[in-house]
Enzyme design. Structure first.
Site: not given
Length: 323
Positions: A165, A194, A198
């Site tokens: 992550s 993004y 994550k």
């Protein structure tokens, strides 16, 4: 024997040497292993002791470059390339079928692959590309090869799944669950997509550990800031310059961001894969090779959100993931 305390400067080689006994005999699958990336460095370091390291990528020629580079550094390494395109559910199913045809079980599955970002794009299946690469594709792959992982479970060993992550998840507001199956171009940004992807990594690790009821232990982690090939993509570079992580010429702004080497960046992944001190902390989020005091953001550790994300991802892939 007491184990060392790892830090931000610990390298993957140092970690794997410490846990050589835990790595020996293991079969490990690492996604996203292109040269000059932390997935490659993860695979290279583990290959020193592992029985088998399966490396993946969507391009067979680039996979061969990675395989050759690992074997050059570790002549005795047993490397098996696997073509895997996480932006296509059909391609994931094809790759999973290949893995399931292998005679060996899988002890550790490392989900390291990421999409370069950029303008809003959807996959052949209609998913946002970053979310597909980081979460939807990995979810399906894990589901399909779960029998290979579960085959290694015993009274003395529990298979692991590792999600790479980022602490970037803290800059977002969590996962837009509706957008998993109905992605929206309005308001899309590379950074925002993004951050969501994550966050999904962390939530998946938590829920996978819970649902497997101790038969699979999953972890997520922040590898640190590493100057890799993905930072050179135009849209990523522009964003990183805008937040001060990179200088105008695209070089690392080390005065603002404590960049790590590739080896240091891969170290936390190797810890998550093999450190026995994590046995009683399934679902944990790691940073700088340890479980940090502040942990992940609340929106990415909420149990109810993790449960909902699992359900909506099952809907997206069209398959139930049960144990």
């Amino acid at each position: 024997m007491s184990l060392p305390t790892f830090t931000a400067t610990t390298t993957a080689d140092e970690v794997v040497d410490t846990f050589a006994a835990q790595v020996r005999g293991k079969n490990v699958l690492v996604t996203g292993t292109s040269l000059n990336g932390i997935g490659f460095e993860t695979a290279r370091s583990i290959a020193k002791y592992a029985n088998l390291v399966i490396i993946t990528g969507y391009n067979a020629e680039r996979l061969k470059l990675s395989e050759d580079a690992i074997k050059k550094d570790v002549p005795g390494a047993n490397i098996r390339p696997l073509v895997l395109d996480l932006c296509s559910l059909a391609a994931v199913r094809k790759a999973a079928a290949e893995v399931n045809s292998y005679p060996e079980p899988i002890h550790v599955l490392v989900h390291n692959a990421a999409h370069a970002g950029g303008a809003f794009q959807t996959t052949v299946d209609g998913f946002e590309t970053q979310m597909s690469t980081a979460h939807i594709g990995p979810f399906l792959l894990t589901k399909l090869i779960a029998p290979k992982l579960l085959a290694t479970y015993s009274s003395t060993y529990t298979p692991r799944v590792v999600m790479v992550s980022s602490d970037g998840h803290k800059h977002g507001s969590g996962v837009d669950l509706e957008a998993i199956t109905h992605p929206k171009s309005e308001g899309h940004t590379t950074a925002g997509a993004y951050f969501q992807a994550k966050s999904a990594n962390i939530l998946f690790a938590i829920e996978l550990s819970k649902r497997s009821e101790g038969k699979i232990k999953a972890y997520s982690l922040h590898p640190g800031a590493i100057f890799t090939n993905i930072m050179q993509k135009p849209d990523n570079k522009a964003f990183l310059v805008s937040v001060g992580a990179l200088n105008e010429d695209g070089t690392p702004n080390t005065s603002k961001v404590p960049f790590k080497s590739l080896g240091q960046g891969a170290a936390t992944t190797v810890v998550a894969a093999f450190d026995p001190r994590l046995e009683d902390r399934p679902g944990a989020y790691l940073d700088d090779c340890v479980i940090p005091a502040d942990g992940a953001a609340p929106h990415s550790t909420d149990a109810e959100t993790a449960k909902k994300l699992w359900a909506v991802t099952e809907e997206a892939v069209g398959e139930k993931f049960t144990f």
